[in-house]
Write an enzyme that holds these catalytic residues in place. Structure first.
Site, PDB file in Angstrom:
ATOM      1  N   PHE A  37      13.551   5.170  10.824  1.00 38.34           N
ATOM      2  CA  PHE A  37      12.217   4.687  10.452  1.00 38.34           C
ATOM      3  C   PHE A  37      11.291   5.879  10.262  1.00 38.34           C
ATOM      4  O   PHE A  37      11.108   6.696  11.157  1.00 38.34           O
ATOM      5  CB  PHE A  37      11.646   3.735  11.503  1.00 38.34           C
ATOM      6  N   LYS A  45       0.810  -1.201   0.000  1.00 41.73           N
ATOM      7  CA  LYS A  45       0.000   0.000   0.000  1.00 41.73           C
ATOM      8  C   LYS A  45       0.848   1.257   0.000  1.00 41.73           C
ATOM      9  O   LYS A  45       0.388   2.328  -0.356  1.00 41.73           O
ATOM     10  CB  LYS A  45      -0.866   0.017   1.280  1.00 41.73           C
ATOM     11  N   GLY A  46       2.081   1.136   0.463  1.00 39.70           N
ATOM     12  CA  GLY A  46       2.913   2.311   0.751  1.00 39.70           C
ATOM     13  C   GLY A  46       3.092   3.291  -0.400  1.00 39.70           C
ATOM     14  O   GLY A  46       3.147   4.503  -0.202  1.00 39.70           O
ATOM     15  N   ARG A  51      -0.397   6.670   7.320  1.00 36.15           N
ATOM     16  CA  ARG A  51      -0.373   6.779   5.853  1.00 36.15           C
ATOM     17  C   ARG A  51      -1.016   8.083   5.413  1.00 36.15           C
ATOM     18  O   ARG A  51      -0.775   8.574   4.321  1.00 36.15           O
ATOM     19  CB  ARG A  51      -1.149   5.624   5.213  1.00 36.15           C
ATOM     20  N   LYS A  63      16.937   4.487   1.203  1.00 35.46           N
ATOM     21  CA  LYS A  63      17.561   4.635   2.526  1.00 35.46           C
ATOM     22  C   LYS A  63      19.052   4.360   2.450  1.00 35.46           C
ATOM     23  O   LYS A  63      19.459   3.344   1.880  1.00 35.46           O
ATOM     24  CB  LYS A  63      16.920   3.633   3.477  1.00 35.46           C
ATOM     25  N   ASP A 110      14.876  -0.036   1.035  1.00 34.98           N
ATOM     26  CA  ASP A 110      15.700  -0.092   2.250  1.00 34.98           C
ATOM     27  C   ASP A 110      16.823  -1.098   2.001  1.00 34.98           C
ATOM     28  O   ASP A 110      17.805  -0.790   1.340  1.00 34.98           O
ATOM     29  CB  ASP A 110      14.778  -0.460   3.424  1.00 34.98           C
ATOM     30  N   GLU A 168       7.716   2.263  -6.372  1.00 36.50           N
ATOM     31  CA  GLU A 168       7.931   1.871  -4.971  1.00 36.50           C
ATOM     32  C   GLU A 168       7.981   3.097  -4.073  1.00 36.50           C
ATOM     33  O   GLU A 168       8.396   4.165  -4.511  1.00 36.50           O
ATOM     34  CB  GLU A 168       9.275   1.140  -4.840  1.00 36.50           C
ATOM     35  N   ASP A 169       7.577   2.917  -2.824  1.00 39.16           N
ATOM     36  CA  ASP A 169       7.670   4.015  -1.861  1.00 39.16           C
ATOM     37  C   ASP A 169       9.093   4.168  -1.350  1.00 39.16           C
ATOM     38  O   ASP A 169       9.670   5.243  -1.396  1.00 39.16           O
ATOM     39  CB  ASP A 169       6.684   3.801  -0.699  1.00 39.16           C
TER      40      ASP A 169
HETATM   41  P1  5GP Z   1      13.352  -3.575   1.942  1.00 38.76           P
HETATM   42  O1  5GP Z   1      12.698  -4.854   1.541  1.00 38.76           O
HETATM   43  O2  5GP Z   1      14.034  -2.834   0.805  1.00 38.76           O
HETATM   44  O3  5GP Z   1      14.270  -3.735   3.126  1.00 38.76           O
HETATM   45  O4  5GP Z   1      12.201  -2.638   2.501  1.00 38.76           O
HETATM   46  C1  5GP Z   1      11.263  -2.114   1.645  1.00 38.76           C
HETATM   47  C2  5GP Z   1       9.887  -2.036   2.261  1.00 38.76           C
HETATM   48  O5  5GP Z   1       9.941  -1.954   3.675  1.00 38.76           O
HETATM   49  C3  5GP Z   1       9.189  -0.787   1.801  1.00 38.76           C
HETATM   50  O6  5GP Z   1       8.422  -1.022   0.652  1.00 38.76           O
HETATM   51  C4  5GP Z   1       8.353  -0.411   3.003  1.00 38.76           C
HETATM   52  O7  5GP Z   1       7.110  -1.077   2.937  1.00 38.76           O
HETATM   53  C5  5GP Z   1       9.126  -0.915   4.176  1.00 38.76           C
HETATM   54  N1  5GP Z   1      10.010   0.117   4.791  1.00 38.76           N
HETATM   55  C6  5GP Z   1      11.346   0.212   4.731  1.00 38.76           C
HETATM   56  N2  5GP Z   1      11.815   1.254   5.445  1.00 38.76           N
HETATM   57  C7  5GP Z   1      10.713   1.848   5.972  1.00 38.76           C
HETATM   58  C8  5GP Z   1      10.533   3.009   6.811  1.00 38.76           C
HETATM   59  O8  5GP Z   1      11.449   3.720   7.230  1.00 38.76           O
HETATM   60  N3  5GP Z   1       9.242   3.310   7.131  1.00 38.76           N
HETATM   61  C9  5GP Z   1       8.169   2.577   6.709  1.00 38.76           C
HETATM   62  N4  5GP Z   1       6.971   2.981   7.093  1.00 38.76           N
HETATM   63  N5  5GP Z   1       8.314   1.478   5.925  1.00 38.76           N
HETATM   64  C10 5GP Z   1       9.571   1.124   5.557  1.00 38.76           C
HETATM   65 MG    MG Z   2       6.842  -0.574  -0.579  1.00 38.59          MG
END
Ligand code: 5GP
Ligand code: MG
Length: 236
Positions: free
Chosen positions: A200, A78-79, A213, A177, A148, A144-145
């Site tokens: 975060f 949803k992000g 959100r 990030k 990370d 993508e939002d």
């Molecule tokens: P990754 O799989 O790259 O480690 O993380 C990606 C997903 O983790 C993003 O699509 C998001 O849903 C969530 N995410 C990563 N960092 C954050 C953050 O700082 N805040 C929030 N709310 N979600 C995050």
């Molecule tokens: Mg996402």
């Protein structure tokens, strides 16, 4: 001819209006129930929207130069929903045509990436297998939002290639990030809105256990925000 009192009132308003405007510009609009749930601003709504306009111009240019075809924009729910809406609006202003699709990926539990990614993609066929019939041969732009560790995209992108057979997949992420020194990302995006520190964050579509959100801006969550019981908002 101006009276002295008129001159005073003109001077008064010349001084007051910019001060009032400046203080209004420094106010962030958020639901009152979120009071004390943030510990700092990361990106204002205005800054986000200005960057999205630039991202849309880059995507439009990319579509014209490379793909030459109408892209399939895929929103990861949803992000990325809020980012997706504003990005598509900017593309409309550039007269860039596109089609839309939605996929869902979930990896976070609390403020930590769980390492396990759950994907909900398209429809199921008669045998119960997921099919992505709209992807075949298309130039996909995955929206993508936040990127990370890269775990989500490392899992999602190959699955989309395998099940959807698109011509190409480009990834645009609003946020990227910065990881601790020496940590390699498992996946790198093609287009990035902002590089942000390893904290975060919440807002502009990004949640903490489904809250926040609805914020216009992006903030760092505070301890009070982490400890807040969301159920309090549901029980009338
Ligand atoms: P990754 O799989 O790259 O480690 O993380 C990606 C997903 O983790 C993003 O699509 C998001 O849903 C969530 N995410 C990563 N960092 C954050 C953050 O700082 N805040 C929030 N709310 N979600 C995050
Ligand atoms: Mg996402």
């Amino acid at each position: 001819m101006l009276h002295q009192s008129d001159t005073f009132s003109i001077l008064y308003y010349m001084l007051l209006i910019p001060i009032q405007w400046k203080s209004a510009a420094n106010q962030f609009l958020y639901p009152p129930e979120y009071q004390s749930h943030f510990s700092g601003l990361v990106l204002s709504h205005e800054k986000i929207r200005a960057r999205i306009r630039e991202l849309a111009a880059l995507l439009h240019q990319h579509c014209q130069v490379h793909a030459r075809a109408r892209p399939l924009l895929v929103c990861t729910l949803k992000g990325a929903c809020t980012f997706f809406v504003h990005l598509t609006e900017e593309l409309q202003l550039l007269r860039q045509g596109f089609d839309v699709e939605f996929v869902r990926a979930k990896s976070y539990v609390g403020t930590e990436s769980s390492g396990a990614v759950r994907l909900l993609l398209g429809q199921e066929d008669a045998d119960g297998l997921e099919v992505l019939e709209h992807f075949k041969g298309r130039h996909v732009v995955l929206v993508e939002d936040i990127l990370d560790t890269g775990t989500t995209l490392e899992k999602l992108v190959p699955v989309l290639h395998e099940k959807g057979q698109p011509a190409s997949i480009q990834v645009v992420t609003l946020l990227d990030k910065r990881l601790k020194d020496g940590t390699e990302k498992k996946f790198k995006a093609d287009f990035i809105g902002f590089s942000i520190p390893d904290v975060f964050i919440i807002g502009y579509g990004l949640d903490y256990n489904e809250l926040y959100r609805d914020l216009r801006d992006i903030f760092v969550i505070s301890q009070a925000g982490i400890e807040f019981d969301a159920k309090k908002l549901h029980d009338g």
